[in-house]
Design an enzyme around this catalytic site. Sequence first.
Site, PDB file in Angstrom:
ATOM      1  N   HIS A  14       8.149 -27.922  17.007  1.00  0.00           N
ATOM      2  CA  HIS A  14       9.333 -28.544  16.248  1.00  0.00           C
ATOM      3  C   HIS A  14       9.716 -27.976  14.953  1.00  0.00           C
ATOM      4  O   HIS A  14      10.991 -27.707  14.718  1.00  0.00           O
ATOM      5  CB  HIS A  14       9.001 -29.967  15.918  1.00  0.00           C
ATOM      6  CG  HIS A  14       8.777 -30.718  16.988  1.00  0.00           C
ATOM      7  ND1 HIS A  14       9.581 -31.106  17.954  1.00  0.00           N
ATOM      8  CD2 HIS A  14       7.763 -31.700  17.651  1.00  0.00           C
ATOM      9  CE1 HIS A  14       9.283 -31.735  19.110  1.00  0.00           C
ATOM     10  NE2 HIS A  14       8.049 -32.092  18.600  1.00  0.00           N
ATOM     11  N   HIS A  34       1.969 -28.366  18.588  1.00  0.00           N
ATOM     12  CA  HIS A  34       3.149 -28.964  19.190  1.00  0.00           C
ATOM     13  C   HIS A  34       4.008 -29.274  18.160  1.00  0.00           C
ATOM     14  O   HIS A  34       5.345 -28.853  18.205  1.00  0.00           O
ATOM     15  CB  HIS A  34       2.730 -30.241  19.824  1.00  0.00           C
ATOM     16  CG  HIS A  34       3.666 -31.132  20.122  1.00  0.00           C
ATOM     17  ND1 HIS A  34       3.901 -31.652  21.763  1.00  0.00           N
ATOM     18  CD2 HIS A  34       4.764 -31.922  19.543  1.00  0.00           C
ATOM     19  CE1 HIS A  34       4.911 -32.412  21.908  1.00  0.00           C
ATOM     20  NE2 HIS A  34       5.437 -32.537  20.475  1.00  0.00           N
ATOM     21  N   GLU A  35       3.405 -29.666  17.093  1.00  0.00           N
ATOM     22  CA  GLU A  35       4.416 -30.156  15.821  1.00  0.00           C
ATOM     23  C   GLU A  35       5.149 -28.991  15.052  1.00  0.00           C
ATOM     24  O   GLU A  35       6.263 -28.792  14.631  1.00  0.00           O
ATOM     25  CB  GLU A  35       3.629 -31.002  14.715  1.00  0.00           C
ATOM     26  CG  GLU A  35       3.207 -32.164  15.300  1.00  0.00           C
ATOM     27  CD  GLU A  35       4.364 -32.954  15.784  1.00  0.00           C
ATOM     28  OE1 GLU A  35       5.519 -32.910  15.521  1.00  0.00           O
ATOM     29  OE2 GLU A  35       3.868 -33.907  16.828  1.00  0.00           O
TER      30      GLU A  35
END
Length: 400
Positions: free
Chosen positions: A73, A69-70
């Site tokens: 980003h 998920h990170e």
Amino acid sequence: MPLFGSFRIGRWFGFPIRIDYSWFLVAALVIWTFSTREFPRVLPFYPASTYLAMGTAAAILFFLSVLLHELGHALVGRMRGVTVESITLFIFGGIAQARDEARRPLDEFLLTAAGPLASLALAGLFLGARIAAEAVAAPPPVVTVLGFLALLNFILAIFNMIPGFPLDGGRIFRSIVWAATGDLVRATRWATRGGRLFGAALIVLGVFNLSRGQMISGLWAALIGWFVVNAATSSLRHFELRHLLRQIPVGAVMDPRPRTIEASLPVDRAISEYFLRGNQEAYPVERDGGLIGIVDLRAVSEISVNLRPGTPVSAVTRPADEFPAASPDEALVEALSRAQAGVSSLLVTHNGYVVGVLDPREVAVRVRRMQRLGLVSPGGAAAPGDQVGTYVPSPPAKSA
């Protein structure tokens, strides 16, 4: 926002991956919850060793999902020109730590949306794997873990889309308000209010659950709510500080005309006459009026006490280009972003001359003093009639 310090475990796609020490607490709690409550509830009559294996596997794959998920980003941020310094796993999940803000609303929207989209993609992937496992008659524990991970990733995506800063939904909301108003400061404050309201609602929910005897869910809701409220507040303060530092040039807060050390001076005299008496932890070193490099506190401290009288400063001087440098006219936020770990001062040069030294540790004190004197407003703008950025060069030393 790491809590208790962290250590590095490697790099992924060029991004340093770190684990905060607080992560071990939540990892143990997650494994315990999965192994003793969740999996026995949905899949009864299996031995404790099976539940422990299921809980450990689910926890590892879930934290890997948070990391991905990170990473979503970070990868989109890199594509949009935002420098992501590292990714850290900690007690409340993960964070991609960026050096700077997005330059445009669209950049903020895209790099923020990448995280929830990655979680939704992982939810679909685990759901597909669960369906495939059922089709081939895989053992029920395997099917259960895959289905559980699909649900967790879906919840992670939905939770992060709540429009409260600094959650992903709050950042997306901020990008929309920013695009509509053209005012990033206003957009950040609106999004922060949403984060505080959401955090407060979680705290109320946690207290309500505790009053009904639901200890674990109540504690988690209250703890996460407290974290969201504090994260929203600290994120706003950090943003406002960065915005303020963009308005103040280096020349306004640097130490002008820094003291310089002659290259032939013995190390013991440099310690007694400079490092013990002055505030600087690094000094320009001259030979015949020309700059040859920088000597810092760490370098002189490494020389044995009995060797210091006979060792010239030039022997422990590092070339100036190994130290970060700044211009007196550039914004503080840009100069500070180049500060290296272990280097206490930035050399300030103008037209080939050393004109000052910037100590990052002193910046906050001097900026607060400027605010008290009315030279800058809380929003970062110069007070009417004042010239925060005025700089008159007075070079004391020629750089090499």
